[in-house]
Design an enzyme around this catalytic site. Structure first.
Site, PDB file in Angstrom:
ATOM      1  N   ASP A   1      17.651  -3.671  -4.206  1.00 36.59           N
ATOM      2  CA  ASP A   1      16.385  -3.414  -4.885  1.00 36.59           C
ATOM      3  C   ASP A   1      16.355  -1.943  -5.292  1.00 36.59           C
ATOM      4  O   ASP A   1      16.539  -1.058  -4.451  1.00 36.59           O
ATOM      5  CB  ASP A   1      15.220  -3.721  -3.952  1.00 36.59           C
ATOM      6  CG  ASP A   1      14.054  -4.382  -4.664  1.00 36.59           C
ATOM      7  OD1 ASP A   1      13.745  -3.942  -5.784  1.00 36.59           O
ATOM      8  OD2 ASP A   1      13.461  -5.319  -4.110  1.00 36.59           O
TER       9      ASP A   1
ATOM     10  N   ASP B   1      12.740  -2.805  -9.564  1.00 34.14           N
ATOM     11  CA  ASP B   1      11.320  -2.986  -9.268  1.00 34.14           C
ATOM     12  C   ASP B   1      10.451  -2.363 -10.364  1.00 34.14           C
ATOM     13  O   ASP B   1      10.678  -1.216 -10.769  1.00 34.14           O
ATOM     14  CB  ASP B   1      11.016  -2.337  -7.915  1.00 34.14           C
ATOM     15  CG  ASP B   1       9.599  -2.546  -7.460  1.00 34.14           C
ATOM     16  OD1 ASP B   1       9.222  -3.694  -7.191  1.00 34.14           O
ATOM     17  OD2 ASP B   1       8.861  -1.545  -7.361  1.00 34.14           O
TER      18      ASP B   1
ATOM     19  N   HIS C   1       8.718 -12.224  -2.677  1.00 33.30           N
ATOM     20  CA  HIS C   1       7.993 -11.522  -1.620  1.00 33.30           C
ATOM     21  C   HIS C   1       6.581 -11.125  -2.036  1.00 33.30           C
ATOM     22  O   HIS C   1       5.784 -10.708  -1.186  1.00 33.30           O
ATOM     23  CB  HIS C   1       8.767 -10.273  -1.208  1.00 33.30           C
ATOM     24  CG  HIS C   1       8.827  -9.244  -2.298  1.00 33.30           C
ATOM     25  ND1 HIS C   1       9.544  -9.442  -3.463  1.00 33.30           N
ATOM     26  CD2 HIS C   1       8.243  -8.035  -2.422  1.00 33.30           C
ATOM     27  CE1 HIS C   1       9.404  -8.386  -4.236  1.00 33.30           C
ATOM     28  NE2 HIS C   1       8.613  -7.514  -3.638  1.00 33.30           N
ATOM     29  N   ASP C   2       6.251 -11.222  -3.330  1.00 33.57           N
ATOM     30  CA  ASP C   2       4.920 -10.877  -3.820  1.00 33.57           C
ATOM     31  C   ASP C   2       4.057 -12.106  -4.106  1.00 33.57           C
ATOM     32  O   ASP C   2       2.919 -11.958  -4.559  1.00 33.57           O
ATOM     33  CB  ASP C   2       5.024 -10.075  -5.121  1.00 33.57           C
ATOM     34  CG  ASP C   2       5.442  -8.628  -4.893  1.00 33.57           C
ATOM     35  OD1 ASP C   2       5.137  -8.094  -3.804  1.00 33.57           O
ATOM     36  OD2 ASP C   2       6.052  -8.038  -5.795  1.00 33.57           O
TER      37      ASP C   2
ATOM     38  N   GLU D   1      12.213  -6.202 -13.300  1.00 35.31           N
ATOM     39  CA  GLU D   1      10.926  -6.828 -13.011  1.00 35.31           C
ATOM     40  C   GLU D   1       9.884  -6.238 -13.940  1.00 35.31           C
ATOM     41  O   GLU D   1       9.772  -5.015 -14.048  1.00 35.31           O
ATOM     42  CB  GLU D   1      10.509  -6.594 -11.563  1.00 35.31           C
ATOM     43  CG  GLU D   1       9.172  -7.264 -11.233  1.00 35.31           C
ATOM     44  CD  GLU D   1       8.464  -6.651 -10.032  1.00 35.31           C
ATOM     45  OE1 GLU D   1       7.727  -7.385  -9.347  1.00 35.31           O
ATOM     46  OE2 GLU D   1       8.635  -5.437  -9.783  1.00 35.31           O
TER      47      GLU D   1
END
Length: 560
Positions: free
Chosen positions: A115, A217, A333-334, A259
């Site tokens: 990430d 990210d 994860h969100d 993302e």
């Protein structure tokens, strides 16, 4: 080329004029480290725990792990606030542990995708510590500062995504700094060439250690113009991504996934189009946003609307038909657990979990599995706000209560959409805390771990895990699944998803019932007849009937 990657060769869909890359047939698996596997009993997942579970991921057939941040961090936002990009958080392990994970994964043909969080750093990063001490140091310009407004207040009234103002005052330098998220996450100033050089050098350092690429990210924020209040997809976004490609990625056979919460079908190919030299694919969220309230957002979710969901999902299949590539996902994860959000996680949990997988994995693109999805893990249904750990959920609770929203109404929304539902511990077996830890977990395990866990799923004849493994294997084996064009069917049907994949003379027909009731549909006559049933959520069928009756959450895929 990365050691785990097969050699590239010409893709069978000549229309795309693209060279096949190792990740075209691969399936990704996201590991959220603090909740995956705890090797030392401190209640926090860690890197040795991940290494100990590589056999599970190898059996599943995944090609690469997207590893959420393990860098040194004060963990205000669970690691998405990085204090040292070249070191590992002690609770997760050491650099030696990380190198061991990279090597052990490579031995199993699995790449590690890190990430990359470079829109912002932690406020404890040494760059920011220097920046807030003096306006004269070089690192001061690594961040975004503005003088106070004439009344001494912030330069504008911008709000942070996690709640509160987007500007925080720093007495030492008499200025405000900008943070799109929390005050503990000051935004980096990508306009500074020295900062960009630092980031590129760090990226090369990790690639040289053997990782297989980066998931980037909120990368669409890096080109922002704060004075014009343009944050997403700002004017310098694509020049910066093109520079990153030239300086770091060109000539390396690695995977890059951006993302973006703002990317659309109008801008998607700017990131990953054939001639762009930026990214390989983008996580986009149009299908996710369809479930949110237009004003109150994710904590006041709307009832699931399958037609709107299909419209968003298939628009990206159309966009990437001849160019670009799509990252396929329903969970991360969100986001909430997909079987709880899109389907029925109680009476029909197992078939619903398989049907969601069938639809996603048989679209064109690279599918991502979020940890626990492969056994049908569900939302936790917390009863009190103090059971939550997520910074976003807690901040929005305070804001919305102050605005008059009742605690019960907020918790109802949070129990459907909070990020913490995907962050409860991975459920390995029926031992305490689902076998995640021998200690006290950082967040409590879902109470259903005794019935929903890896060991329990494996003994079922209709295992969710086995269904995922079959879908992942199909993508590796089949040019049709990997490269075929997608043709949507029944687009206005409120209960059914149906589509074809076509490649030359080959055709695949997929149909799924997204309701808890039986549904019967008349199929086009050209589909009916003998066919090879490749995947089914319930019972295989040797032919496609003209009138097809589907039981609740039943899905089938036939090769015609």
């Amino acid at each position: 080329m990365t050691a785990h990657a097969p050699p590239p060769h010409a893709a069978p869909n000549a229309a795309s004029e693209r060279t096949e890359r190792w990740w075209h047939r691969a399936t990704g698996y996201q590991v959220y480290p603090r909740s995956f596997a705890d090797s030392n009993g401190d209640g926090m997942g860690d890197i040795p725990g991940i290494t100990s579970k590589l056999g599970h991921l190898s059996d599943l057939g995944i090609g690469f792990i997207w590893l959420s941040p393990v860098y040194a961090s004060p963990m205000i936002d669970n690691g998405y606030d990085i204090a040292d990009y070249r070191n590992i958080a002690p609770e997760f392990g050491t650099l030696d542990d990380m190198d061991h994970l990279i090597a052990e994964a490579r031995e199993r043909g699995i790449g590690i995708v890190m990430d990359l969080v470079v829109n912002h750093s932690s406020s404890l990063h040494h760059w920011f510590q220097a920046a807030r001490a003096s306006r004269d140091c070089a690192q001061h310009d690594y961040y975004i500062w503005r003088d106070p407004a004439p009344d001494g207040g912030p330069p504008d009234d911008a709000r942070a995504a996690f709640g509160g103002p987007a500007w925080t005052y720093c007495e030492e330098v008499g200025q405000y700094y900008f943070h799109f998220f929390s005050p503990a996450q000051p935004d980096l100033n990508w306009q500074n060439p020295a900062l960009r050089a630092e980031i590129y050098d760090m990226m090369r350092w990790w690639l040289d250690r053997g990782i297989a690429g980066f998931r980037m990210d909120v990368i669409s924020l890096i080109g922002k113009d704060v004075d014009a209040r343009v944050y997403e997809e700002g004017p310098d976004l694509h020049p910066f991504l093109q520079e990153m490609h030239r300086e770091v990625l060109a000539g390396r056979d690695v995977l890059t996934i951006g993302e973006s919460w703002s990317v659309s079908i109008e801008t998607g190919l700017l990131y990953c189009g054939r001639d762009r030299d930026e990214l390989d694919m983008v996580f986009e969220f149009s299908h996710i946003r369809e479930g949110w309230h237009p004003e109150l957002g994710k904590f006041a979710p709307k009832p699931f609307d399958l037609v709107a969901f299909k419209r968003a999902l298939f628009s990206w299949q159309d966009l990437t038909r001849e160019d670009g590539w799509h990252a396929l996902f329903l969970s991360n994860h969100d986001l909430p657990r997909q079987v709880s959000f899109y389907a029925d996680d109680r009476a029909h949990r197992r078939p619903a979990a398989k049907t969601l997988a069938t639809v996603l994995h048989l679209l064109k693109g690279t599918p991502f599995v979020y940890q626990g999805e492969e056994i049908g893990m569900t939302n936790a249904r917390f009863e009190r706000i103090d059971q939550y750990r997520d910074l976003e959920t807690l901040n929005h609770f305070e804001e919305q209560i102050a605005q008059g929203v009742s605690p019960e109404a907020f918790l109802a929304g949070a129990n459907r959409n909070s990020r913490d539902h995907s962050r409860t511990p991975m459920q390995w077996n029926a031992a305490p805390h689902g076998g995640f830890t021998t200690g006290t977990p950082w967040i409590q395990a879902n109470p259903n771990f005794g019935e929903v866990n890896v060991e329990q799923d494996m003994v079922h004849s209709d295992s969710v895990f086995a269904h995922y493994r079959r879908l992942i294997a199909l993508r590796k084996e089949s040019d049709l699944v990997t490269f075929g064009h997608t043709v949507q069917l029944m687009q206005d049907d409120p209960d059914i998803i149906a589509f074809e994949r076509r490649l030359g003379d080959e055709r695949l027909f997929v149909i799924a019932n997204f309701t808890a009731q039986d549904r019967e549909r008349e199929l086009p006559p050209e589909l009916a007849g003998q066919a090879d049933c490749l995947v089914c959520s319930h019972t295989p069928r040797g032919e496609i009937p003209r009138f097809l009756r589907l039981v609740p959450y039943e899905s089938l895929a036939w090769k015609l």
